[in-house]
Design a protein around this motif. Structure first.
Motif, PDB file in Angstrom:
ATOM      1  N   ASP A 195       0.833  -1.207   0.000  1.00 60.35           N
ATOM      2  CA  ASP A 195       0.000   0.000   0.000  1.00 60.35           C
ATOM      3  C   ASP A 195       0.868   1.258   0.000  1.00 60.35           C
ATOM      4  O   ASP A 195       0.534   2.245  -0.663  1.00 60.35           O
ATOM      5  N   LEU A 196       1.978   1.217   0.731  1.00 54.04           N
ATOM      6  CA  LEU A 196       2.875   2.363   0.766  1.00 54.04           C
ATOM      7  C   LEU A 196       3.455   2.634  -0.619  1.00 54.04           C
ATOM      8  O   LEU A 196       3.514   3.782  -1.071  1.00 54.04           O
ATOM      9  N   ILE A 197       3.871   1.574  -1.304  1.00 56.95           N
ATOM     10  CA  ILE A 197       4.444   1.738  -2.649  1.00 56.95           C
ATOM     11  C   ILE A 197       3.408   2.323  -3.596  1.00 56.95           C
ATOM     12  O   ILE A 197       3.694   3.238  -4.377  1.00 56.95           O
ATOM     13  N   VAL A 198       2.195   1.778  -3.537  1.00 60.65           N
ATOM     14  CA  VAL A 198       1.133   2.269  -4.406  1.00 60.65           C
ATOM     15  C   VAL A 198       0.867   3.750  -4.132  1.00 60.65           C
ATOM     16  O   VAL A 198       0.719   4.556  -5.064  1.00 60.65           O
ATOM     17  N   LEU A 199       0.828   4.117  -2.859  1.00 57.40           N
ATOM     18  CA  LEU A 199       0.557   5.505  -2.508  1.00 57.40           C
ATOM     19  C   LEU A 199       1.674   6.428  -2.988  1.00 57.40           C
ATOM     20  O   LEU A 199       1.407   7.537  -3.465  1.00 57.40           O
ATOM     21  N   ARG A 200       2.908   5.986  -2.872  1.00 53.68           N
ATOM     22  CA  ARG A 200       4.029   6.814  -3.314  1.00 53.68           C
ATOM     23  C   ARG A 200       3.996   7.005  -4.830  1.00 53.68           C
ATOM     24  O   ARG A 200       4.246   8.110  -5.334  1.00 53.68           O
ATOM     25  N   ILE A 201       3.687   5.934  -5.554  1.00 55.55           N
ATOM     26  CA  ILE A 201       3.598   6.044  -7.015  1.00 55.55           C
ATOM     27  C   ILE A 201       2.491   7.017  -7.399  1.00 55.55           C
ATOM     28  O   ILE A 201       2.676   7.895  -8.240  1.00 55.55           O
TER      29      ILE A 201
END
Length: 242
Positions: A169-175
């Protein structure tokens, strides 16, 4: 059976023994959520031509759907991207869009949780010491919104107690935060280009009107000059005859 570490990292499985089926199901569910998030991103980021307000609302909605979030906040710090609007947008779990100002299609929020209101104030004030790095908690994620290496805002989400967040979820949010920033700048440039095109069209129309008026004035002047010449010639001819 020894599993390729790269394959393990890709699919999220570390063993084929014991609870590997449960791991596989968890990984499949996680990948499904990521795919849905990517689809939401694509829908959000193609909103450039519709204007920044629609774009930001689409980004907030994509985050809300991906995380099943109760609250999602997107905000720009004061003094950053000053030509961009809206400056902030809040998405509620029921899909309602909220903002204190600058958003035509949003309601004024009432009864916001303290953590959401405090985070909004921190982002608007540009509290870099707090917001420059990602924040990961069991039911909360925050990523800085960056442009050319500078923190220009933040994207935050709060999930219900039964929906903990993970590294994916963190990666998706950063992207999404990174892409949203670029898309927001592009939307602003597109809006400015449209405004400039409208101004040029108006000036062109005004120039055409001026040219028509000038041509009419020149034609009138030419006719008056010719009439005066003919009148003088007639006067001279009559005078000579007399």
């Amino acid at each position: 059976m020894v599993q390729d570490p790269e394959l393990s990292a890709l699919v999220g499985l570390h063993t084929v023994k014991g609870g590997h089926y449960a791991q596989f199901r968890g990984t499949a569910a996680r990948l499904g959520r990521v795919i849905m998030a990517l689809e939401g991103m694509s829908k959000a980021l193609v909103q450039t031509a519709a204007g920044p307000e629609v774009l930001v609302a689409a980004v907030v909605d994509a985050v809300r759907e991906h995380l099943g979030a109760q609250w999602v906040l997107f905000a720009l710090a004061d003094g950053q991207l000053e030509q961009s609007a809206p400056r902030h947008l809040i998405g509620a779990r029921d899909g309602e869009v909220l903002a204190f100002e600058g958003v035509s299609g949003a309601s004024v929020p009432t009864g916001l949780p303290d953590e959401v209101l405090n985070r909004l104030n921190d982002i608007l004030r540009g509290e870099a010491a707090v917001l420059a790095a990602p924040i990961v908690e069991e039911n909360h994620l925050h990523v800085p919104v960056e442009l050319d290496g500078d923190v220009v805002g933040g994207l935050s989400a709060w999930t219900p107690p039964d929906h903990p967040v993970d590294a994916t979820d963190l990666i998706v949010l950063r992207i999404l935060a990174g892409q949203a920033t670029v898309a927001l700048v592009n939307a602003e440039l597109f809006s400015q280009a449209q405004q400039r095109a409208a101004e040029l069209a108006e000036r062109n129309a005004e120039l055409e009107r001026t040219q028509r008026e000038l041509f009419a004035a020149q034609r009138t002047t030419l006719l008056n000059t010719e009439r005066s010449r003919i009148a003088r010639e007639l006067h001279d001819s009559v005078g000579q005859s007399v």
